[in-house]
Motif scaffolding. Sequence first.
Motif, PDB file in Angstrom:
ATOM      1  N   CYS A  43       0.935  -1.436   0.126  1.00  0.00           N
ATOM      2  CA  CYS A  43      -0.087   0.200  -0.289  1.00  0.00           C
ATOM      3  C   CYS A  43       0.491   1.666   0.152  1.00  0.00           C
ATOM      4  O   CYS A  43       0.229   2.309  -0.429  1.00  0.00           O
ATOM      5  N   CYS A  46       1.590   3.395  -3.035  1.00  0.00           N
ATOM      6  CA  CYS A  46       0.545   4.898  -3.137  1.00  0.00           C
ATOM      7  C   CYS A  46       0.248   5.852  -1.887  1.00  0.00           C
ATOM      8  O   CYS A  46       0.217   6.740  -2.043  1.00  0.00           O
ATOM      9  N   HIS A  47       0.389   5.013  -0.990  1.00  0.00           N
ATOM     10  CA  HIS A  47      -0.511   5.558   0.496  1.00  0.00           C
ATOM     11  C   HIS A  47       0.690   5.996   1.031  1.00  0.00           C
ATOM     12  O   HIS A  47       0.436   7.346   1.984  1.00  0.00           O
ATOM     13  N   ALA A  58      -4.400   8.886  -4.579  1.00  0.00           N
ATOM     14  CA  ALA A  58      -4.870   8.356  -3.043  1.00  0.00           C
ATOM     15  C   ALA A  58      -4.979   9.311  -2.072  1.00  0.00           C
ATOM     16  O   ALA A  58      -4.869   9.965  -1.906  1.00  0.00           O
ATOM     17  N   LYS A  59      -6.254   8.585  -1.490  1.00  0.00           N
ATOM     18  CA  LYS A  59      -6.714   9.042   0.016  1.00  0.00           C
ATOM     19  C   LYS A  59      -5.550   9.644   1.381  1.00  0.00           C
ATOM     20  O   LYS A  59      -4.913   8.416   1.387  1.00  0.00           O
ATOM     21  N   SER A  64      -9.040   9.622   6.956  1.00  0.00           N
ATOM     22  CA  SER A  64     -10.296   9.097   6.882  1.00  0.00           C
ATOM     23  C   SER A  64     -11.200   8.685   7.009  1.00  0.00           C
ATOM     24  O   SER A  64     -11.422   8.386   8.244  1.00  0.00           O
ATOM     25  N   MET A  82      -7.579   3.014  -7.213  1.00  0.00           N
ATOM     26  CA  MET A  82      -6.654   1.814  -6.557  1.00  0.00           C
ATOM     27  C   MET A  82      -7.353   0.529  -6.938  1.00  0.00           C
ATOM     28  O   MET A  82      -8.654   0.511  -6.925  1.00  0.00           O
TER      29      MET A  82
HETATM   30  C1  HEC Z   1      -2.287   2.098  -7.121  1.00  0.00           C
HETATM   31  C2  HEC Z   1      -2.281   2.842  -5.970  1.00  0.00           C
HETATM   32  C3  HEC Z   1      -2.227   2.380  -4.881  1.00  0.00           C
HETATM   33  C4  HEC Z   1      -2.592   1.414  -3.412  1.00  0.00           C
HETATM   34  C5  HEC Z   1      -1.113   0.239  -4.549  1.00  0.00           C
HETATM   35  C6  HEC Z   1      -2.910   1.048  -2.715  1.00  0.00           C
HETATM   36  N1  HEC Z   1      -4.140   2.423  -2.965  1.00  0.00           N
HETATM   37 FE1  HEC Z   1      -5.705   2.862  -1.836  1.00  0.00          FE
HETATM   38  N2  HEC Z   1      -6.060   4.620  -2.438  1.00  0.00           N
HETATM   39  C7  HEC Z   1      -5.934   4.301  -3.644  1.00  0.00           C
HETATM   40  C8  HEC Z   1      -6.900   5.423  -4.591  1.00  0.00           C
HETATM   41  C9  HEC Z   1      -6.110   6.286  -6.018  1.00  0.00           C
HETATM   42  C10 HEC Z   1      -7.105   5.766  -3.798  1.00  0.00           C
HETATM   43  C11 HEC Z   1      -9.057   6.967  -3.782  1.00  0.00           C
HETATM   44  C12 HEC Z   1      -9.971   6.198  -4.448  1.00  0.00           C
HETATM   45  C13 HEC Z   1     -11.358   7.170  -4.678  1.00  0.00           C
HETATM   46  O1  HEC Z   1     -11.506   7.384  -3.888  1.00  0.00           O
HETATM   47  O2  HEC Z   1     -11.499   7.224  -6.223  1.00  0.00           O
HETATM   48  C14 HEC Z   1      -7.318   4.707  -2.361  1.00  0.00           C
HETATM   49  C15 HEC Z   1      -7.939   4.611  -1.347  1.00  0.00           C
HETATM   50  C16 HEC Z   1      -7.872   3.760  -0.372  1.00  0.00           C
HETATM   51  C17 HEC Z   1      -9.002   3.849   0.981  1.00  0.00           C
HETATM   52  C18 HEC Z   1     -10.397   4.655   0.852  1.00  0.00           C
HETATM   53  C19 HEC Z   1      -9.979   5.773   1.757  1.00  0.00           C
HETATM   54  C20 HEC Z   1     -10.984   6.609   1.950  1.00  0.00           C
HETATM   55  O3  HEC Z   1     -11.269   7.390   2.965  1.00  0.00           O
HETATM   56  O4  HEC Z   1     -11.797   6.724   0.827  1.00  0.00           O
HETATM   57  C21 HEC Z   1      -8.563   3.285   1.853  1.00  0.00           C
HETATM   58  C22 HEC Z   1      -8.658   2.559   2.822  1.00  0.00           C
HETATM   59  C23 HEC Z   1      -7.654   2.416   1.150  1.00  0.00           C
HETATM   60  N3  HEC Z   1      -6.875   3.239  -0.219  1.00  0.00           N
HETATM   61  C24 HEC Z   1      -6.547   1.475   1.750  1.00  0.00           C
HETATM   62  C25 HEC Z   1      -5.555   0.756   0.561  1.00  0.00           C
HETATM   63  C26 HEC Z   1      -5.125  -0.172   0.962  1.00  0.00           C
HETATM   64  C27 HEC Z   1      -4.774  -1.245   2.621  1.00  0.00           C
HETATM   65  C28 HEC Z   1      -3.963  -0.537   0.344  1.00  0.00           C
HETATM   66  C29 HEC Z   1      -3.295  -1.932   0.592  1.00  0.00           C
HETATM   67  C30 HEC Z   1      -3.299  -3.107   0.469  1.00  0.00           C
HETATM   68  C31 HEC Z   1      -4.044   0.028  -0.652  1.00  0.00           C
HETATM   69  N4  HEC Z   1      -4.935   1.550   0.091  1.00  0.00           N
HETATM   70  C32 HEC Z   1      -3.195   0.560  -1.611  1.00  0.00           C
HETATM   71  C33 HEC Z   1      -4.340   3.871  -4.388  1.00  0.00           C
HETATM   72  C34 HEC Z   1      -3.596   2.996  -4.504  1.00  0.00           C
END
Ligand code: HEC
Length: 108
Positions: A43, A46-47, A58-59, A64, A82
């Motif tokens: 994660c 991106c995060h 990414a948020k 959140s 994501m």
């Molecule tokens: C390729 C890049 C990428 C990776 C790797 C990634 N994310 Fe994300 N994540 C994003 C993006 C972009 C968003 C925003 C999505 C939207 O709201 O349109 C997001 C949103 C989220 C949210 C929602 C937050 C909210 O308040 O709406 C959570 C929870 C989250 N990710 C958890 C994770 C977790 C746990 C992992 C690993 C298992 C992970 N992400 C891996 C890009 C990524």
Amino acid sequence: MRSTVFSASAVLLALMACSAAYSPRPAQGTLPKDGAGIFQAECALCHGPDGKLGLVGAKDLTVSSLGRDEMISVATFGKGAMTGFKDRLSPAQIELVVDHVRSLRGNP
Ligand code: HEC
């Protein structure tokens, strides 16, 4: 005859070794066993290591407002840019990593 059997299994072993080495995604079993480790491996790209990076939209996970079940759903099925992790992480691993994400907020 014996050498044919031997070389056939040698080829098979070599093939198995190659497919493991060139697999683009590590198997679930090779990932860290704790939520923080899975987060860094899967994660943080991106995060960010602290959840705040926000790459490609990414948020910021530290602010959140999603509930635990909603986070599990996002992590499992994805959202926007994501991709979901249902083929990559087991349900138990997704719960572990979500619990880590919730701890990043300092208000689990
Ligand atoms: C390729 C890049 C990428 C990776 C790797 C990634 N994310 Fe994300 N994540 C994003 C993006 C972009 C968003 C925003 C999505 C939207 O709201 O349109 C997001 C949103 C989220 C949210 C929602 C937050 C909210 O308040 O709406 C959570 C929870 C989250 N990710 C958890 C994770 C977790 C746990 C992992 C690993 C298992 C992970 N992400 C891996 C890009 C990524």
